[in-house]
Write a protein that holds these residues in place. Structure first.
Motif, PDB file in Angstrom:
ATOM      1  N   ASP A 117       0.825  -1.208   0.000  1.00 53.44           N
ATOM      2  CA  ASP A 117       0.000   0.000   0.000  1.00 53.44           C
ATOM      3  C   ASP A 117       0.862   1.262   0.000  1.00 53.44           C
ATOM      4  OD1 ASP A 117      -2.699  -1.153   0.126  1.00 53.44           O
ATOM      5  OD2 ASP A 117      -2.071  -1.900   2.082  1.00 53.44           O
ATOM      6  N   LEU A 118       1.952   1.219   0.747  1.00 59.47           N
ATOM      7  CA  LEU A 118       2.837   2.374   0.814  1.00 59.47           C
ATOM      8  C   LEU A 118       4.293   1.917   0.894  1.00 59.47           C
ATOM      9  CD1 LEU A 118       3.406   5.417   1.121  1.00 59.47           C
ATOM     10  CD2 LEU A 118       3.069   5.142   3.590  1.00 59.47           C
ATOM     11  N   LEU A 119       5.107   2.444  -0.025  1.00 57.40           N
ATOM     12  CA  LEU A 119       6.535   2.167  -0.052  1.00 57.40           C
ATOM     13  C   LEU A 119       7.271   3.400   0.457  1.00 57.40           C
ATOM     14  CD1 LEU A 119       9.001   0.433  -0.984  1.00 57.40           C
ATOM     15  CD2 LEU A 119       8.736   1.517  -3.234  1.00 57.40           C
ATOM     16  N   SER A 167      -0.519  -2.679   4.117  1.00 58.23           N
ATOM     17  CA  SER A 167       0.785  -3.295   3.875  1.00 58.23           C
ATOM     18  C   SER A 167       1.807  -2.203   3.570  1.00 58.23           C
ATOM     19  CB  SER A 167       0.695  -4.273   2.701  1.00 58.23           C
ATOM     20  OG  SER A 167       1.952  -4.847   2.429  1.00 58.23           O
ATOM     21  N   ILE A 168       2.815  -2.115   4.420  1.00 59.71           N
ATOM     22  CA  ILE A 168       3.838  -1.079   4.270  1.00 59.71           C
ATOM     23  C   ILE A 168       5.202  -1.735   4.093  1.00 59.71           C
ATOM     24  CG2 ILE A 168       5.042   0.819   5.429  1.00 59.71           C
ATOM     25  CD1 ILE A 168       2.429   1.604   6.699  1.00 59.71           C
ATOM     26  N   ALA A 178       8.428  -0.860  -6.353  1.00 58.66           N
ATOM     27  CA  ALA A 178       7.536   0.216  -6.780  1.00 58.66           C
ATOM     28  C   ALA A 178       6.380  -0.316  -7.624  1.00 58.66           C
ATOM     29  CB  ALA A 178       8.319   1.274  -7.552  1.00 58.66           C
ATOM     30  N   ARG A 179       6.657  -1.314  -8.458  1.00 55.85           N
ATOM     31  CA  ARG A 179       5.604  -1.875  -9.312  1.00 55.85           C
ATOM     32  C   ARG A 179       4.499  -2.546  -8.508  1.00 55.85           C
ATOM     33  NH1 ARG A 179      10.323  -3.170 -12.491  1.00 55.85           N
ATOM     34  NH2 ARG A 179      10.336  -1.929 -14.425  1.00 55.85           N
ATOM     35  N   TYR A 229       1.544   3.759  -3.501  1.00 55.38           N
ATOM     36  CA  TYR A 229       2.120   5.081  -3.262  1.00 55.38           C
ATOM     37  C   TYR A 229       3.568   4.913  -2.808  1.00 55.38           C
ATOM     38  CZ  TYR A 229      -2.827   6.378  -3.002  1.00 55.38           C
ATOM     39  OH  TYR A 229      -4.162   6.547  -3.273  1.00 55.38           O
ATOM     40  N   ALA A 230       4.349   5.993  -2.968  1.00 61.73           N
ATOM     41  CA  ALA A 230       5.742   5.967  -2.506  1.00 61.73           C
ATOM     42  C   ALA A 230       6.091   7.299  -1.850  1.00 61.73           C
ATOM     43  CB  ALA A 230       6.693   5.689  -3.657  1.00 61.73           C
ATOM     44  N   PHE A 231       6.759   7.228  -0.703  1.00 57.58           N
ATOM     45  CA  PHE A 231       7.308   8.405  -0.024  1.00 57.58           C
ATOM     46  C   PHE A 231       8.823   8.241   0.061  1.00 57.58           C
ATOM     47  CE2 PHE A 231       3.283   8.996   2.811  1.00 57.58           C
ATOM     48  CZ  PHE A 231       2.555   9.377   1.699  1.00 57.58           C
TER      49      PHE A 231
END
Length: 381
Positions: A73-75, A133-134, A157-158, A162-164
């Motif tokens: 969910d978030l990278l 899921s992080i 990333a694929r 989202y990515a921070f």
């Protein structure tokens, strides 16, 4: 929503431990110690820590997750390496003067590593019945264009929504909305040596060919389009009375769009195929590459979310474009909505006066924390 109360003394103590460990990109042993330190923090939090080793010349990379799910969910991305050689810490270890902390990598980006950790720790995700899921990706070669970890970052990333990226905010507090793409070339010229006084006609000067290239490559600069090309390092020759057999150049290219990149690539390839001096051999190697970060509409929506949260916190956020690159270039190029420079505020990165604004740690951490909560719809614990 109540703000998270950070134990700033603990944070600074951990930061001192990180900064006082040399971890240059070419220091795998030092980076391993940073990885061990960060991995232990997440392990104690109950997260899953996987150690990846992509090249013998690079330190380990950490893939840290709160669950076993494949989708992300978030990278969150950070780097453990610095630009400083081994021994720098001994020369200027972590120090605090007034409201600023100093030391190699203090803001780029060892404080970002800690802010990421403390923000996630505050969420108590292990206590949720259904947690998002992080994934936390900490690489060891960002300062050398992530040449060994790029494929790994892109594979994560694929899978991500989202990515921070926890690169530092600019010294005025601004976040980064755009980054130029980066391409680096190493160019080797091989001619024929000869005596410059006796039989110069039998020689083929690698330095002469290099000079021709410099002139032609400089014609690729297009400041209006945001394209810059710099022949930054040159070497060659053995003695004044010898026609140079060898010469070398390292070239840095920055660009905003793919069309401009293609123009540079065509120029380099044409020069390689048709050297000015007959018999000249030219070898061109790409040392590193980052695509440009040009925000998508989904990314711009994230920027607005950041602005709204910042306004609630009484913070005035600005967004700037920069010529420097980060791992956000990779995630954004793959279409992943990305926010960059979410770390604390500081300045002087890569220099002897690199500093972190200590008063920025807590508000920037709270901004990150609330952004995660809102984006992933996490109930406050």
């Amino acid at each position: 929503m109540n703000a998270y109360k950070l134990d700033l003394n603990e944070y600074l103590k951990n930061l001192e431990s990180l900064v006082n460990q040399d971890s240059g990109s070419k220091d795998p042993e030092g980076i391993s110690k940073i990885a061990l330190f960060m991995g232990d923090l997440y392990t104690k939090m109950g997260w899953l820590v996987k150690v990846n080793k992509f090249h013998e010349d690079a330190g380990p990379c950490l893939e840290i997750r709160n669950n076993h799910e494949d989708g992300i969910d978030l990278l969150l991305i950070g780097h453990m390496d610095t630009v400083f050689p081994k021994g720098t810490v001994k020369e200027r270890p972590f120090t605090i003067k007034g409201d600023r902390a100093f030391g190699p990598g203090v803001v780029d980006m060892k404080s970002g590593l800690l802010s990421m950790y403390y923000a996630l720790k505050s969420l108590n995700l292990n206590e949720l019945e259904k947690a998002p899921s992080i994934c936390v990706a900490l690489n060891s070669d960002e300062e050398i264009s992530s040449r060994f970890s790029r494929k790994w970052i892109e594979s994560l990333a694929r899978k991500s929504k989202y990515a921070f990226v926890l690169e530092p905010a600019r010294k005025n507090g601004a976040l980064v909305k755009e980054r130029k793409g980066i391409l680096k070339y190493n160019i080797e010229f091989t001619g024929v040596a000869a005596h410059a006084g006796v039989n110069p006609q039998d020689g083929i000067s690698a330095i002469t060919e290099l000079g021709h290239w410099i002139t032609k490559l400089n014609e690729c600069n297009n400041f209006e389009a945001g394209t810059t090309l710099n022949v930054g390092v040159v070497s060659g020759g053995s003695a004044p009375n010898v026609v140079a057999e060898k010469a070398n150049a390292v070239v840095d290219v920055r660009f905003k769009c793919e069309d401009e990149l293609r123009k540079v690539e065509r120029t380099v390839e044409n020069l390689r195929k048709t050297p000015k001096l007959e018999g000249m051999k030219v070898d061109v190697t790409k040392l590193g590459f980052r695509p440009p970060l040009n925000p998508s509409e989904e990314t711009k929506a994230l920027y607005k979310m950041v602005d709204g949260i910042a306004e609630d916190l009484g913070m005035d956020i600005e967004w700037v474009a920069t010529g420097g690159g980060s791992d956000a270039n990779f995630t954004a190029a793959l279409g992943v909505p990305t926010v960059d420079a979410l770390g604390p505020i500081g300045g002087g990165a890569h220099g002897v006066d690199e500093y972190l604004e200590i008063p920025s740690i807590e508000p920037r951490l709270e901004l990150l924390r609330r952004l995660i909560i809102k984006l992933l719809n996490i109930g406050e614990n």
